[in-house]
Design an enzyme around this catalytic site. Structure first.
Site, PDB file in Angstrom:
ATOM      1  N   TYR A 141     -11.484  75.608 -50.233  1.00 32.46           N
ATOM      2  CA  TYR A 141     -10.581  76.758 -50.036  1.00 32.46           C
ATOM      3  C   TYR A 141     -11.272  77.888 -49.274  1.00 32.46           C
ATOM      4  O   TYR A 141     -10.647  78.878 -48.957  1.00 32.46           O
ATOM      5  CB  TYR A 141     -10.033  77.276 -51.375  1.00 32.46           C
ATOM      6  CG  TYR A 141     -11.086  77.479 -52.453  1.00 32.46           C
ATOM      7  CD1 TYR A 141     -11.869  78.617 -52.468  1.00 32.46           C
ATOM      8  CD2 TYR A 141     -11.293  76.506 -53.426  1.00 32.46           C
ATOM      9  CE1 TYR A 141     -12.841  78.789 -53.425  1.00 32.46           C
ATOM     10  CE2 TYR A 141     -12.265  76.675 -54.402  1.00 32.46           C
ATOM     11  CZ  TYR A 141     -13.038  77.813 -54.404  1.00 32.46           C
ATOM     12  OH  TYR A 141     -14.004  77.970 -55.354  1.00 32.46           O
ATOM     13  N   LYS A 142     -12.575  77.737 -48.982  1.00 41.81           N
ATOM     14  CA  LYS A 142     -13.290  78.771 -48.229  1.00 41.81           C
ATOM     15  C   LYS A 142     -13.130  78.472 -46.736  1.00 41.81           C
ATOM     16  O   LYS A 142     -12.040  78.603 -46.206  1.00 41.81           O
ATOM     17  CB  LYS A 142     -14.740  78.836 -48.703  1.00 41.81           C
ATOM     18  CG  LYS A 142     -14.822  79.366 -50.154  1.00 41.81           C
ATOM     19  CD  LYS A 142     -16.180  79.309 -50.787  1.00 41.81           C
ATOM     20  CE  LYS A 142     -16.111  79.838 -52.223  1.00 41.81           C
ATOM     21  NZ  LYS A 142     -17.276  79.474 -53.040  1.00 41.81           N
ATOM     22  N   PHE A 181     -24.945  80.589 -56.875  1.00 36.45           N
ATOM     23  CA  PHE A 181     -23.703  81.128 -57.427  1.00 36.45           C
ATOM     24  C   PHE A 181     -23.722  80.913 -58.940  1.00 36.45           C
ATOM     25  O   PHE A 181     -24.085  79.838 -59.410  1.00 36.45           O
ATOM     26  CB  PHE A 181     -22.526  80.382 -56.785  1.00 36.45           C
ATOM     27  CG  PHE A 181     -21.189  80.973 -57.099  1.00 36.45           C
ATOM     28  CD1 PHE A 181     -20.756  82.122 -56.451  1.00 36.45           C
ATOM     29  CD2 PHE A 181     -20.359  80.376 -58.033  1.00 36.45           C
ATOM     30  CE1 PHE A 181     -19.507  82.666 -56.735  1.00 36.45           C
ATOM     31  CE2 PHE A 181     -19.106  80.917 -58.317  1.00 36.45           C
ATOM     32  CZ  PHE A 181     -18.681  82.061 -57.673  1.00 36.45           C
TER      33      PHE A 181
END
Ligand SMILES: *Cc1c(COP(=O)(O)O)cnc(C)c1O
Length: 395
Positions: A207-208, A111
């Site tokens: 939060y995923k 990422f």
């Protein structure tokens, strides 16, 4: 307990949510907990909440809930800040552990933020480090004795390709390098056993697949036997051994709490702590089997019915995380058309339509209905509409 457990989530009526890999839906347990926290703890207890409600202990307490899902022992994971910050902390600590070596090894599937943070750290250190980015399939062979740190995201955010954690960690250990695993798309998505892997560090966001809500804090793991030697780059007061002694000089906490920095986001952490209740009886092997079944079904259905789409994820399920991606020239517009019809996935440049499958709240019927809508969008060129070509700030 059998999956799915849809009744534990707030899911908008009629929506098929295939984006839990980017932002998990809200567990029902969050609503009551968070409003009680706001009204009773913040509202009534005010500053005493740090003690009476143990807000101060929350980063470690929630860390233990995350630890169970990633095969880490109690007391080895702490929550706080964002994942980008945790990447920086882990990499900085890793480079301090190998002062003679100058290469940070990562891959082109990582990422961007992880790579950007490495670039920034290297520039700031100004000690001649090099960020070496190889193709994902070349990582294991690229671990030479020049490599200080191997910094890899296990599951590729674009394609879902999954690295072999055991193999790469072993190669790194044999070459004398420190390994940092980014579990952003692994924690809560696939079984992870950090203790068995033996890596030095792991980081991830919540939060995923952990459904902690937008802005939920990140986590960092350090292997217990190295923690006492970590030199924290971000030496904030809450990573101090005695924050309330207010000493002149920094002295790191003895345990993983030395990776804390400043005041924790208590509201976010409370939402996450409540969200973690979802996992109390979830078996990660069972979840993995259900996830692969959903992903395999989606691939088979899309390939049978949507000839314009090309699979961009590994076909072999063992090499895939919990998402499936397809390449399509008009992928952005097609995804907007899908979203307009309540099938929610997302798009990643240049041409990737991304679908996350979370067996906690997605079942076979959802997969089939999603493919029905996708087929309609493609067969009838519903994407070919100027409204669907307009790009927003967040894709
Ligand atoms: C989602 C994600 C991030 C996001 O980092 P934040 O600092 O939480 O915004 C970083 N790295 C990876 C690998 C990710 O998947």
């Amino acid at each position: 307990m059998t999956l799915p457990i849809k009744d534990r989530f707030v899911l908008p009526e009629g929506m098929i949510y295939l984006d839990g890999n980017s932002l998990g839906p809200m567990p029902k347990s969050v609503v009551g907990h968070l409003s009680a926290m706001i009204e009773e703890q913040w509202g009534q207890h005010l500053i005493t909440g740090w003690n009476v409600d143990d807000w101060m202990g929350q980063p470690l307490r929630v860390g233990n809930l995350v630890a169970r899902l990633i095969g880490a022992p109690e007391g080895s994971v702490v929550l706080g800040d964002t994942l980008s910050i945790k990447v920086y902390q882990a990499l900085s600590a890793a480079l301090q552990m190998r002062p003679q070596r100058k290469v940070v090894l990562s891959d082109s599937g990582n990422f961007p933020s992880d790579l950007y943070m490495a670039e920034g750290l290297i520039a700031q250190l100004n000690e001649g480090h090099e960020l070496r980015i190889v193709a994902p399939e070349d990582v294991a062979d690229a671990v030479t004795d020049e490599v200080a740190a191997v910094m890899i995201t296990q599951v590729d955010y674009r394609t879902g390709r999954m690295h072999d954690m055991t193999e790469i960690t072993e190669r790194a250990r044999d070459a004398g390098a420190v390994t940092i695993w980014d579990l952003a798309h692994s924690a809560g998505a696939v079984p992870v056993d950090l203790t068995a892997a033996g890596c030095e560090f792991a980081v991830g966001c919540t939060y995923k697949y952990l459904n902690g809500g937008p802005g939920a804090p990140a986590f960092i793991y350090a292997r217990p036997d190295i923690t006492a030697d970590i030199v924290p780059a971000l030496s904030g007061w809450l990573g101090h051994d005695a924050p309330f002694a207010f000493e002149q000089s920094y002295r790191p906490a003895k345990d993983i709490e030395r990776m804390r920095v400043g005041t924790p986001p208590v509201l976010q952490m409370t939402a996450l702590e409540a969200a973690m209740q979802v996992w109390s009886d979830v078996d990660m092997q069972e979840l993995r089997a259900a996830s692969l079944a959903l992903c395999d079904l989606f691939i088979a259905e899309v390939e049978a019915r949507c000839p314009d789409l090309t699979l961009a994820s590994p076909r072999e399920s063992a090499r895939r995380g919990s998402q499936v991606s397809f390449a399509f020239e008009h992928g952005y517009a097609a995804m907007q058309a899908l979203i307009a019809r309540n099938v929610i996935g997302d798009f990643r440049a240049p041409n990737i339509m991304r679908f996350g499958f979370t067996p906690l709240y997605i079942d076979e019927g959802d997969v089939r209905r999603a493919v029905d809508v996708l087929t309609d969008v493609l067969d009838n060129r519903l994407w070919d509409d100027p409204a669907f070509r307009r790009t927003s700030r967040v894709t």
